[in-house]
Design a protein around this motif. Structure first.
Motif, PDB file in Angstrom:
ATOM      1  N   VAL A 104       1.093  -1.205   0.041  1.00 28.87           N
ATOM      2  CA  VAL A 104       0.099  -0.401  -0.061  1.00 28.87           C
ATOM      3  C   VAL A 104       0.695   0.971   0.180  1.00 28.87           C
ATOM      4  CG1 VAL A 104      -1.958  -1.474   1.401  1.00 28.87           C
ATOM      5  CG2 VAL A 104      -0.341  -0.340   2.590  1.00 28.87           C
ATOM      6  N   THR A 105       2.427   0.796   0.120  1.00 28.39           N
ATOM      7  CA  THR A 105       2.838   2.075  -0.099  1.00 28.39           C
ATOM      8  C   THR A 105       2.650   3.482  -0.896  1.00 28.39           C
ATOM      9  OG1 THR A 105       4.351   1.165  -1.168  1.00 28.39           O
ATOM     10  CG2 THR A 105       4.771   1.356   0.962  1.00 28.39           C
ATOM     11  N   SER A 106       2.284   3.145  -2.230  1.00 29.17           N
ATOM     12  CA  SER A 106       2.194   3.855  -3.339  1.00 29.17           C
ATOM     13  C   SER A 106       1.073   4.422  -3.282  1.00 29.17           C
ATOM     14  CB  SER A 106       2.988   3.645  -4.687  1.00 29.17           C
ATOM     15  OG  SER A 106       2.046   2.258  -4.913  1.00 29.17           O
ATOM     16  N   TYR A 107       0.166   3.932  -2.573  1.00 26.35           N
ATOM     17  CA  TYR A 107      -1.367   4.181  -2.702  1.00 26.35           C
ATOM     18  C   TYR A 107      -2.012   4.988  -1.599  1.00 26.35           C
ATOM     19  CZ  TYR A 107      -1.928   0.450  -5.726  1.00 26.35           C
ATOM     20  OH  TYR A 107      -2.231  -0.922  -6.810  1.00 26.35           O
ATOM     21  N   LYS A 108      -3.357   5.654  -2.284  1.00 26.64           N
ATOM     22  CA  LYS A 108      -3.868   6.910  -0.472  1.00 26.64           C
ATOM     23  C   LYS A 108      -4.898   6.068  -0.499  1.00 26.64           C
ATOM     24  CE  LYS A 108      -0.534  10.457  -0.607  1.00 26.64           C
ATOM     25  NZ  LYS A 108      -0.018  10.812   0.406  1.00 26.64           N
ATOM     26  N   PHE A 109      -5.425   6.958   0.147  1.00 24.93           N
ATOM     27  CA  PHE A 109      -6.401   6.263   0.478  1.00 24.93           C
ATOM     28  C   PHE A 109      -7.867   7.691   0.711  1.00 24.93           C
ATOM     29  CE2 PHE A 109      -3.620   3.314   1.366  1.00 24.93           C
ATOM     30  CZ  PHE A 109      -4.028   2.395   1.452  1.00 24.93           C
ATOM     31  N   LEU A 110      -9.442   7.187   0.844  1.00 24.08           N
ATOM     32  CA  LEU A 110     -10.382   7.863   1.691  1.00 24.08           C
ATOM     33  C   LEU A 110     -11.285   7.048   1.574  1.00 24.08           C
ATOM     34  CD1 LEU A 110     -13.446   7.717  -0.713  1.00 24.08           C
ATOM     35  CD2 LEU A 110     -11.598   9.418  -1.922  1.00 24.08           C
ATOM     36  N   LEU A 111     -11.954   7.384   2.773  1.00 23.80           N
ATOM     37  CA  LEU A 111     -13.564   6.402   3.536  1.00 23.80           C
ATOM     38  C   LEU A 111     -14.770   7.169   3.256  1.00 23.80           C
ATOM     39  CD1 LEU A 111     -13.542   5.021   5.837  1.00 23.80           C
ATOM     40  CD2 LEU A 111     -14.139   6.286   7.630  1.00 23.80           C
ATOM     41  N   THR A 112     -15.444   6.672   2.806  1.00 25.89           N
ATOM     42  CA  THR A 112     -16.627   6.982   2.474  1.00 25.89           C
ATOM     43  C   THR A 112     -17.524   5.367   3.530  1.00 25.89           C
ATOM     44  OG1 THR A 112     -17.075   5.145   0.728  1.00 25.89           O
ATOM     45  CG2 THR A 112     -16.753   7.387  -0.133  1.00 25.89           C
ATOM     46  N   GLY A 113     -18.893   6.297   2.748  1.00 24.06           N
ATOM     47  CA  GLY A 113     -19.553   5.812   3.790  1.00 24.06           C
ATOM     48  C   GLY A 113     -19.982   4.282   4.617  1.00 24.06           C
ATOM     49  N   LYS A 114     -19.604   3.505   3.492  1.00 22.02           N
ATOM     50  CA  LYS A 114     -19.690   1.434   3.998  1.00 22.02           C
ATOM     51  C   LYS A 114     -18.024   1.409   3.182  1.00 22.02           C
ATOM     52  CE  LYS A 114     -24.242   2.090   4.615  1.00 22.02           C
ATOM     53  NZ  LYS A 114     -25.669   1.097   4.311  1.00 22.02           N
ATOM     54  N   ALA A 115     -17.215   2.183   3.086  1.00 21.26           N
ATOM     55  CA  ALA A 115     -16.396   1.785   2.013  1.00 21.26           C
ATOM     56  C   ALA A 115     -14.596   2.498   2.193  1.00 21.26           C
ATOM     57  CB  ALA A 115     -16.496   1.256   0.873  1.00 21.26           C
ATOM     58  N   ILE A 116     -13.555   2.099   2.341  1.00 23.14           N
ATOM     59  CA  ILE A 116     -12.562   2.494   1.904  1.00 23.14           C
ATOM     60  C   ILE A 116     -12.450   2.662   0.578  1.00 23.14           C
ATOM     61  CG2 ILE A 116     -10.407   2.412   2.792  1.00 23.14           C
ATOM     62  CD1 ILE A 116     -10.782   0.768   5.081  1.00 23.14           C
ATOM     63  N   ALA A 117     -11.536   4.026  -0.452  1.00 28.56           N
ATOM     64  CA  ALA A 117     -11.436   3.809  -1.707  1.00 28.56           C
ATOM     65  C   ALA A 117      -9.804   3.823  -1.986  1.00 28.56           C
ATOM     66  CB  ALA A 117     -11.756   4.622  -2.337  1.00 28.56           C
ATOM     67  N   VAL A 118      -9.230   2.832  -2.358  1.00 23.88           N
ATOM     68  CA  VAL A 118      -7.381   2.395  -2.655  1.00 23.88           C
ATOM     69  C   VAL A 118      -7.331   3.089  -3.488  1.00 23.88           C
ATOM     70  CG1 VAL A 118      -5.530   1.849  -2.893  1.00 23.88           C
ATOM     71  CG2 VAL A 118      -8.078   0.004  -1.309  1.00 23.88           C
ATOM     72  N   VAL A 119      -7.092   4.797  -3.717  1.00 29.57           N
ATOM     73  CA  VAL A 119      -6.616   5.891  -4.398  1.00 29.57           C
ATOM     74  C   VAL A 119      -5.239   5.322  -5.103  1.00 29.57           C
ATOM     75  CG1 VAL A 119      -7.055   8.075  -5.740  1.00 29.57           C
ATOM     76  CG2 VAL A 119      -8.511   6.501  -3.486  1.00 29.57           C
TER      77      VAL A 119
END
Length: 114
Positions: free
Chosen positions: A86-101
């Motif tokens: 996951v070192t190259s990814y960023k994340f965001l949290l939405t209601g019921k999920a984590i998005a890997v970006v």
């Protein structure tokens, strides 16, 4: 004289073939999704870190581009050590999920149900 002519012809062909190889369309390598085990680790770290939920007007889906106005976050250093993929990814949290970006393109590469 024929040796010089052959050498010149060979050099010309070499340059032409090199130019043809570099002029093609770049191939985009698809991101590798995180395994279920790594997804579980990411979920644990998200639960501990409690990042703010992203404010997005529409559902987040794999392949979509995240607007620049949405803040992406990184996992803490201890998470990166445990889940090096996951070192190259960023994340965001939405209601019921984590998005890997992918932070370079801001494209969602994977959705992890939370």
């Amino acid at each position: 004289m024929t040796v010089l002519l052959r050498a010149t012809l060979f050099a010309t062909l070499l340059v032409a073939s090199a130019a043809a190889q570099t002029g093609g369309t770049p191939v985009e390598t698809p991101p590798v999704p995180l395994s279920p085990e790594k997804q579980a680790m990411v979920k644990q770290h998200v639960e501990r870190a409690k990042p703010p939920e992203a404010k997005i007007d529409h559902p987040v889906t794999a392949g979509m581009t995240v607007p620049e106005s949405v803040e992406l976050w990184s996992l803490p250093q201890d998470s990166v050590t445990e889940v090096p993929a996951v070192t190259s990814y960023k994340f965001l949290l939405t209601g019921k999920a984590i998005a890997v970006v992918d932070p370079e393109s801001r494209k969602v590469v994977q959705i992890i149900p939370n």
